[in-house]
Design an enzyme around this catalytic site. Structure first.
Site, mmCIF file in Angstrom:
data_model
loop_
_atom_site.group_PDB
_atom_site.id
_atom_site.type_symbol
_atom_site.label_atom_id
_atom_site.label_comp_id
_atom_site.label_asym_id
_atom_site.label_seq_id
_atom_site.Cartn_x
_atom_site.Cartn_y
_atom_site.Cartn_z
ATOM 1 N N ASP A 165 14.032 54.179 42.677
ATOM 2 C CA ASP A 165 14.267 52.933 43.374
ATOM 3 C C ASP A 165 13.831 53.441 44.701
ATOM 4 O OD1 ASP A 165 15.243 50.889 44.879
ATOM 5 O OD2 ASP A 165 16.599 50.381 43.458
ATOM 6 N N HIS A 166 12.638 53.056 45.089
ATOM 7 C CA HIS A 166 12.033 53.432 46.276
ATOM 8 C C HIS A 166 12.919 52.809 47.492
ATOM 9 C CE1 HIS A 166 9.780 49.714 46.892
ATOM 10 N NE2 HIS A 166 9.776 49.880 48.114
ATOM 11 N N HIS B 142 16.652 47.056 44.023
ATOM 12 C CA HIS B 142 16.715 47.284 45.463
ATOM 13 C C HIS B 142 17.932 46.694 45.996
ATOM 14 C CE1 HIS B 142 12.680 48.901 44.826
ATOM 15 N NE2 HIS B 142 12.167 47.670 45.033
#
Ligand code: BG6
Length: 509
Positions: free
Chosen positions: A200-201, A263
């Site tokens: 999950d950047h 996010h």
């Protein structure tokens, strides 16, 4: 040494040493894709440039495209030159490119994977990478089963004693709870849970990690970080871009599945969780899971959620088209490009405090932030202006751009009268630190190679997030189309009404 007394100073110094990856090979699937070209390959170069990759590092690209080795090297060179964050240095590139290989083939082709296994083995031998391999699947999830099966069949998933094999998977982790479980079952058959790194950047962003630093490295904020002081929380991820060339992925998925499930709910978890017992993967994930399992939806989903789809409009001075006229989007698509919802967190700390989440494409401007809006002072003896926000203290973590933290509070206006107006106090990364923040992918790729998992969600978190979202998606699917909003504005009217019903309003960042 038996009986040695731990030296706190030595530990402190050790912790300041930069973390450098050990000998390893990274195999990148989907290497011709947008993510690999714009983010992953540049991030690998940036790591090399910062001295965080060892000389014993190898990179193998796998793709269908009919490229020779030299084509891949040239393509990677161009991607790095165009998108890397740090300056291009010939000697770094030369050292890195000596360890780059390309394997051309189809995912279902046994021979291609035998060739891959051979190439990786040879590279391991030439570069001394210790038999440590990471496999980064930058591919649509429907291709995972084929790749995983092939990796297993070709013997690539079985490490020699003392070596490791890891797999990195990109979101979307399914499109609902059931498909997320199916996907996990596939991964689980091939890799043990501790070898699976789900990206999950957002968690790789410095400012997102700073939420934990802000809360748990200070004494100032935590005493007011609860229902006794916080009126509500707003989590915003606004983008000015449209769907661009990603119609194939985005349509049918929509804003909530694309970014709220991952996010935004991860941001909520970091803001709302209790202090982990240590900064270790298990301790952090456990706290996040506890809080995600305490999240509640509003009883009336019509009033407590909103969704929209962008219509034509102006983004600054550029005229932009309607979502339904974007290339590859069916003209009757009911996919939402904006989603907002009001969530509760049923814990002693947060009961009764609404968490408002919103995200959208083609909004007024690109901004991601988390705002804790505090209750008004119970009694006001000073004269105040007539702006309705006045008197609401707020702590805003500015995730991007303009990374930092803002504190808003009332202050006396100079003059004879005792008049109070809101002012802000700012911390800005760019001004306080000389070193620029690394890209999220630099941090996350490095963590994969080091084997450091705190920033990667566990399967349980993924499932809990789908449990929150699934009823909303079902409700939306049965209830008509998303409301249109003009591009360049702040979303559909129903989103404003959602807060207005509670006597509140969205921040205008
Ligand atoms: C991705 C979403 O996860 O995040 C995209 O799939 C979105 O739709 C992107 O544009 C935004 O990332 P960032 O780092 O630019 O905020």
């Amino acid at each position: 040494m038996p009986g040695a007394v731990p030296n706190p100073l030595r530990n402190a110094l050790d912790r300041r040493l930069p973390r450098i990856a050990g000998p390893s090979v990274l195999v990148l699937f989907g290497v011709t894709g947008d993510l690999a070209q714009k983010k992953l390959l540049p991030a690998i170069y940036d790591l090399a440039n910062r001295g965080l990759l060892p000389p014993a590092f190898g990179l193998v690209g796998f793709a269908r495209r009919d490229w020779e080795h030299q084509d891949f090297i040239r393509q990677t060179h161009d991607a790095v030159r165009e998108h890397a964050r740090t300056p291009f240095r010939e000697e770094v590139w030369r050292q890195l490119s000596e360890g780059i290989r390309f394997v051309q083939g189809e995912l279902h082709d046994d021979e291609a994977f035998d060739k891959l296994a051979h190439t990786v083995g040879e590279l391991d031998h030439q570069r001394g990478t210790g038999g440590n391999y990471g496999f980064y699947l930058s591919l649509p999830p429907k291709l995972f089963p084929t790749v995983l099966k092939q990796l297993k069949r070709s013997g690539l998933t079985e490490p020699d004693p003392g070596a490791w094999r890891r797999v990195v998977i990109e979101k979307p982790f399914g499109h609902d709870l059931e498909s997320a479980r199916d996907l996990n079952a596939v991964v689980d058959e091939v890799f043990p849970p501790q070898s699976v790194f789900r990206i999950d950047h957002y968690l790789g962003k410095e400012t997102v990690q700073n939420i934990m630093a802000l809360r748990f490295a200070n004494t100032l904020f935590e005493p007011v970080w609860n229902r006794g002081y916080v009126d509500h929380v707003q989590i915003t991820m606004a983008e000015d871009i449209g769907v661009g060339g990603r119609a194939g992925y985005y349509d049918g998925i929509g804003a909530a599945r694309d970014v709220i499930q991952n996010h935004l709910l991860q941001l909520l978890a970091l803001v709302a969780m209790e202090e982990p017992v240590s900064f270790t993967a298990d301790a952090i994930r456990t706290e996040k899971e506890k809080v995600l399992s305490a999240v509640t939806l509003p009883p009336d989903l019509a009033a407590g959620t909103a969704r929209g789809q962008y219509a034509a409009g102006w983004q600054g001075s550029t005229e932009v088209r309607d979502y339904l006229e974007e290339e590859g989007i069916p003209s009757d698509s009911a996919t939402e490009t904006y989603a907002a919802m009001k969530l509760g967190v049923n814990t002693r700390r947060w009961a009764g405090v609404p968490f408002y989440l919103r995200t959208g494409k083609r909004l007024g401007r690109r901004v991601t932030e988390v705002a804790l809006v505090f209750q008004r002072a119970p009694h006001q003896m000073f004269s105040r202006g007539d702006v309705s926000e006045l008197g609401e203290n707020a702590l805003v973590v500015r995730i991007q751009p303009d990374e930092g933290v803002t504190l808003r509070f009332g202050s006396k206006v100079p003059g004879a009268a005792m008049e109070v107006r809101d002012v802000t106090m700012d911390f800005t990364y760019g001004q306080s630190f000389t070193e620029a923040s690394p890209e999220a992918y630099e941090r996350l790729i490095l963590d994969v190679l080091i084997g450091d998992p705190p920033l990667f969600p566990r399967q349980e978190e993924v499932e809990l997030s789908w449990k929150i979202l699934d009823p909303v998606e079902e409700f939306w699917a049965k209830n008509g189309r998303p409301e249109q909003y003009e591009a360049g504005t702040w979303g559909p009217a129903s989103a404003d009404e959602l807060l207005a019903r509670d006597g509140r309003q969205w921040r205008r960042p």
